[in-house]
Design a protein around this motif. Sequence first.
Motif, PDB file in Angstrom:
ATOM      1  N   ALA A   1      64.089  11.554  58.462  1.00 24.25           N
ATOM      2  CA  ALA A   1      64.387  10.319  59.189  1.00 24.25           C
ATOM      3  C   ALA A   1      65.657   9.662  58.659  1.00 24.25           C
ATOM      4  CB  ALA A   1      63.207   9.356  59.083  1.00 24.25           C
ATOM      5  N   VAL A   2      65.759   9.529  57.330  1.00 28.55           N
ATOM      6  CA  VAL A   2      66.949   8.894  56.746  1.00 28.55           C
ATOM      7  C   VAL A   2      68.192   9.738  57.032  1.00 28.55           C
ATOM      8  CG1 VAL A   2      68.053   8.160  54.600  1.00 28.55           C
ATOM      9  CG2 VAL A   2      65.611   7.726  54.967  1.00 28.55           C
ATOM     10  N   GLY A   3      68.056  11.047  56.883  1.00 30.13           N
ATOM     11  CA  GLY A   3      69.193  11.935  57.148  1.00 30.13           C
ATOM     12  C   GLY A   3      69.677  11.840  58.579  1.00 30.13           C
ATOM     13  N   MET A   4      68.734  11.767  59.525  1.00 28.67           N
ATOM     14  CA  MET A   4      69.100  11.653  60.945  1.00 28.67           C
ATOM     15  C   MET A   4      69.777  10.316  61.237  1.00 28.67           C
ATOM     16  SD  MET A   4      68.341  14.353  62.691  1.00 28.67           S
ATOM     17  CE  MET A   4      67.311  15.813  62.675  1.00 28.67           C
ATOM     18  N   ILE A   5      69.272   9.273  60.624  1.00 29.15           N
ATOM     19  CA  ILE A   5      69.882   7.950  60.830  1.00 29.15           C
ATOM     20  C   ILE A   5      71.320   7.947  60.320  1.00 29.15           C
ATOM     21  CG2 ILE A   5      69.804   5.523  60.133  1.00 29.15           C
ATOM     22  CD1 ILE A   5      66.712   5.812  60.065  1.00 29.15           C
ATOM     23  N   LEU A   6      71.520   8.456  59.111  1.00 29.90           N
ATOM     24  CA  LEU A   6      72.872   8.514  58.545  1.00 29.90           C
ATOM     25  C   LEU A   6      73.761   9.457  59.358  1.00 29.90           C
ATOM     26  CD1 LEU A   6      72.049   8.661  54.722  1.00 29.90           C
ATOM     27  CD2 LEU A   6      72.784   6.673  56.067  1.00 29.90           C
ATOM     28  N   GLY A   7      73.162  10.522  59.897  1.00 28.84           N
ATOM     29  CA  GLY A   7      73.942  11.495  60.656  1.00 28.84           C
ATOM     30  C   GLY A   7      74.502  10.960  61.955  1.00 28.84           C
ATOM     31  N   LYS A   8      73.937   9.860  62.447  1.00 32.51           N
ATOM     32  CA  LYS A   8      74.437   9.262  63.691  1.00 32.51           C
ATOM     33  C   LYS A   8      75.606   8.305  63.455  1.00 32.51           C
ATOM     34  CE  LYS A   8      70.232   9.620  66.468  1.00 32.51           C
ATOM     35  NZ  LYS A   8      70.869  10.466  67.494  1.00 32.51           N
ATOM     36  N   ILE A   9      75.835   7.960  62.195  1.00 31.72           N
ATOM     37  CA  ILE A   9      76.940   7.053  61.879  1.00 31.72           C
ATOM     38  C   ILE A   9      78.266   7.821  61.943  1.00 31.72           C
ATOM     39  CG2 ILE A   9      77.947   5.555  60.115  1.00 31.72           C
ATOM     40  CD1 ILE A   9      75.092   5.142  59.040  1.00 31.72           C
ATOM     41  N   LYS A  10      79.196   7.305  62.704  1.00 30.09           N
ATOM     42  CA  LYS A  10      80.478   7.990  62.850  1.00 30.09           C
ATOM     43  C   LYS A  10      81.449   7.556  61.757  1.00 30.09           C
ATOM     44  CE  LYS A  10      80.352   9.025  67.778  1.00 30.09           C
ATOM     45  NZ  LYS A  10      81.077   8.962  69.070  1.00 30.09           N
ATOM     46  N   ILE A  11      82.081   8.537  61.128  1.00 31.03           N
ATOM     47  CA  ILE A  11      83.105   8.294  60.118  1.00 31.03           C
ATOM     48  C   ILE A  11      84.402   8.897  60.636  1.00 31.03           C
ATOM     49  CG2 ILE A  11      83.796   8.691  57.727  1.00 31.03           C
ATOM     50  CD1 ILE A  11      80.824   9.053  57.052  1.00 31.03           C
TER      51      ILE A  11
ATOM     52  N   GLY B   1      85.395   8.676  63.561  1.00 31.89           N
ATOM     53  CA  GLY B   1      85.094   9.221  64.881  1.00 31.89           C
ATOM     54  C   GLY B   1      84.218  10.457  64.873  1.00 31.89           C
ATOM     55  N   VAL B   2      83.726  10.864  63.703  1.00 31.45           N
ATOM     56  CA  VAL B   2      82.925  12.088  63.598  1.00 31.45           C
ATOM     57  C   VAL B   2      81.529  11.734  63.095  1.00 31.45           C
ATOM     58  CG1 VAL B   2      82.685  14.339  62.504  1.00 31.45           C
ATOM     59  CG2 VAL B   2      84.954  13.498  63.158  1.00 31.45           C
ATOM     60  N   ALA B   3      80.501  12.167  63.838  1.00 28.54           N
ATOM     61  CA  ALA B   3      79.116  12.027  63.391  1.00 28.54           C
ATOM     62  C   ALA B   3      78.670  13.371  62.821  1.00 28.54           C
ATOM     63  CB  ALA B   3      78.221  11.614  64.556  1.00 28.54           C
ATOM     64  N   PHE B   4      78.086  13.373  61.629  1.00 24.33           N
ATOM     65  CA  PHE B   4      77.769  14.623  60.942  1.00 24.33           C
ATOM     66  C   PHE B   4      76.410  15.191  61.320  1.00 24.33           C
ATOM     67  CE2 PHE B   4      80.959  12.535  58.337  1.00 24.33           C
ATOM     68  CZ  PHE B   4      81.863  13.562  58.148  1.00 24.33           C
ATOM     69  N   GLY B   5      75.613  14.444  62.061  1.00 23.32           N
ATOM     70  CA  GLY B   5      74.358  14.987  62.564  1.00 23.32           C
ATOM     71  C   GLY B   5      73.358  15.300  61.474  1.00 23.32           C
ATOM     72  N   SER B   6      72.515  16.296  61.742  1.00 25.53           N
ATOM     73  CA  SER B   6      71.394  16.594  60.846  1.00 25.53           C
ATOM     74  C   SER B   6      71.822  17.198  59.518  1.00 25.53           C
ATOM     75  CB  SER B   6      70.421  17.552  61.544  1.00 25.53           C
ATOM     76  OG  SER B   6      71.088  18.738  61.944  1.00 25.53           O
ATOM     77  N   ILE B   7      73.097  17.550  59.351  1.00 27.13           N
ATOM     78  CA  ILE B   7      73.553  18.123  58.081  1.00 27.13           C
ATOM     79  C   ILE B   7      73.336  17.153  56.928  1.00 27.13           C
ATOM     80  CG2 ILE B   7      75.946  17.334  58.139  1.00 27.13           C
ATOM     81  CD1 ILE B   7      74.829  20.852  57.235  1.00 27.13           C
ATOM     82  N   LEU B   8      73.318  15.836  57.216  1.00 27.66           N
ATOM     83  CA  LEU B   8      73.130  14.854  56.149  1.00 27.66           C
ATOM     84  C   LEU B   8      71.705  14.840  55.615  1.00 27.66           C
ATOM     85  CD1 LEU B   8      75.315  11.789  57.179  1.00 27.66           C
ATOM     86  CD2 LEU B   8      75.815  13.648  55.610  1.00 27.66           C
ATOM     87  N   VAL B   9      70.785  15.512  56.316  1.00 25.28           N
ATOM     88  CA  VAL B   9      69.431  15.664  55.774  1.00 25.28           C
ATOM     89  C   VAL B   9      69.493  16.398  54.445  1.00 25.28           C
ATOM     90  CG1 VAL B   9      67.187  16.761  56.152  1.00 25.28           C
ATOM     91  CG2 VAL B   9      68.339  15.594  58.042  1.00 25.28           C
ATOM     92  N   LEU B  10      70.411  17.358  54.327  1.00 21.65           N
ATOM     93  CA  LEU B  10      70.572  18.098  53.076  1.00 21.65           C
ATOM     94  C   LEU B  10      70.889  17.156  51.917  1.00 21.65           C
ATOM     95  CD1 LEU B  10      71.056  20.703  51.361  1.00 21.65           C
ATOM     96  CD2 LEU B  10      73.432  20.583  52.125  1.00 21.65           C
ATOM     97  N   PHE B  11      71.831  16.246  52.120  1.00 20.10           N
ATOM     98  CA  PHE B  11      72.274  15.387  51.031  1.00 20.10           C
ATOM     99  C   PHE B  11      71.229  14.330  50.682  1.00 20.10           C
ATOM    100  CE2 PHE B  11      76.098  17.296  52.677  1.00 20.10           C
ATOM    101  CZ  PHE B  11      76.732  17.686  51.503  1.00 20.10           C
ATOM    102  N   VAL B  12      70.459  13.899  51.660  1.00 17.77           N
ATOM    103  CA  VAL B  12      69.344  13.002  51.355  1.00 17.77           C
ATOM    104  C   VAL B  12      68.314  13.746  50.512  1.00 17.77           C
ATOM    105  CG1 VAL B  12      67.483  11.614  52.330  1.00 17.77           C
ATOM    106  CG2 VAL B  12      69.724  11.618  53.429  1.00 17.77           C
ATOM    107  N   GLY B  13      68.082  15.015  50.841  1.00 16.03           N
ATOM    108  CA  GLY B  13      67.168  15.835  50.053  1.00 16.03           C
ATOM    109  C   GLY B  13      67.666  16.049  48.633  1.00 16.03           C
ATOM    110  N   LEU B  14      68.983  16.291  48.477  1.00 19.96           N
ATOM    111  CA  LEU B  14      69.568  16.441  47.143  1.00 19.96           C
ATOM    112  C   LEU B  14      69.374  15.170  46.321  1.00 19.96           C
ATOM    113  CD1 LEU B  14      72.934  18.253  48.003  1.00 19.96           C
ATOM    114  CD2 LEU B  14      71.074  19.203  46.650  1.00 19.96           C
ATOM    115  N   ALA B  15      69.613  14.025  46.948  1.00 21.75           N
ATOM    116  CA  ALA B  15      69.461  12.747  46.248  1.00 21.75           C
ATOM    117  C   ALA B  15      68.005  12.514  45.859  1.00 21.75           C
ATOM    118  CB  ALA B  15      69.968  11.613  47.128  1.00 21.75           C
TER     119      ALA B  15
END
Length: 561
Positions: free
Chosen positions: A26-36, A38-52
Amino acid sequence: MQWLNTLLTDPNSVAHIMAVYVAICAVGMILGKIKIFGVAFGSILVLFVGLAASHFGVKVNMEVLGFVRDFGLMIFIFFIGLQVGPSFFSSFKSVGIVLNALMVCGLLLGTLIALGLFFIFSDVVDIGQMMGVLFGAVTNTPALGAAQEALTQIHYAGEDIAVGYACAYPLGLISLIPVSLFLRWLFKVDLKEEDRHWDDEEKEISNAPVSFHVYVTNHILNGLSLLQIHERIPRPFICTRIMHQREISSPTGHATICVGDTLRIVATPDNKMDIVRAFGKEDTRIDLAAEKSPLVSRRLIVTKSDLTGTTIGDLALNNEDGVNIARVYRAGMQLFPENNLHIQVGDELQCVGPENAIKRLALHLGNRVKQLEQPNWIAIFIGMLVGIVFGSIPIAIPGMPTPLKLGLAGGPLIIAIILGRYGALFRLATYTTNSANLMLRELGISLFLASVGLTAGTNFVHALTQGNGIYYVFFGILITYIPQIVIGIIGRKFFKLNFHSVLGLLAGIATNSPILAYAATLSEKSSCVIAYSTVYPLAMFIRILSGQVIVLLMWSYVPIA
């Protein structure tokens, strides 16, 4: 409050495990929708939430974690295969050779960089750790496992190669994001324009049928039936309308053709000119589909599962009713309705004929869209089972200490591609709606990424702060980024590949299944997925084989700890 303590801290509690996975996704998906930028990173940020989460002490039973990781990856890969199966083989005939040649060059370049770094920094890293870095940089867990087995056979006693893997993996996993941004800037890519180009390329690849009109001037055909003409003209075609003495009708196979008639023909582009010459000449003065007539054109959907495997010829539509199938739409592709083409659930048939006859055909085919909302889980589970078995088959190669396996990624992918294209031959209806396919893929990749993060978090931070972790990260960056940038430039500049196809190729070179979730956000088309699936099976096989070969060669010629 014991229940709360169990929920929050007990790694063996089912509730704790579920809560951890759900929260991380859930947290990874929420962060993945934030555009940096102009780019949204999508579900890939689930990995970094898991690492943390892993770094800060969140733990999950390792056996459960391993199961969820592999199961999630299999679901993701399997439904990718089902999606691209219908267009996979036709794509391979055209640009597939180019894509696989570039893939082999990319694999070779990355391996040479790894070996070069090993010889330069042999006092810092041994061959075992370099294999870990190499396969972490290309996110290939099956190859890592194969290399670990080979090292065990030669009694390797060095540092666990999973440490190098964990250090290189996270940056390797997201490598396509900065590479895609760089290539997009370098070649000034317009994503919408790339989609338009892909539509044109897809028509070429699939040899999609075209409609045209012929004016009959060949006296040899005068008075013959369409069935007899089919025997004389060795080219497949469908006649959907005939205009005889200003009257338009839908012909049966027994309809008589006369000189002076105008026929609306459906055929593949490569057969068009031969068919035109056989009848006489092309008639561009009229469009029979636009003229007023008693005929209607409808797109009907096959929803009756018992029709799966039935051929177009089995329907025998134009013998009596005068209904002609002009096209078959499957997974975004247009197929020519040859008599031996097997239809399957989810196919859409473009039909032309009298309205009452079309209604009768609709009842026969089902034509109930709601039925498609219920996927055929029996066929899907059978496909998964066959994929697991296929991926587990050991492939013995003389001289190798352990047999090769395609694993839980390669096996299900290949079987899913085959089912997506030829499932109807086995009467297996594997159709799923696009929304269901996307949902299951997203679920699978989220579970996989969360599992990887929970596994690698502790080792990743420890290796970065102590030991040779910085070296491993540096090596991984070189092994990952140099081949991707070089092959990306070559593919785009010299082979004029579609930008999305380039991204799929680069993901395939790195056997990087998770990054497809990001690449898919750049286009509504399936171009990157098709390119990825075209090169992935061979890339996976070469990766698994190369790790064992390198270990054996280094064992023979270079001392190993």
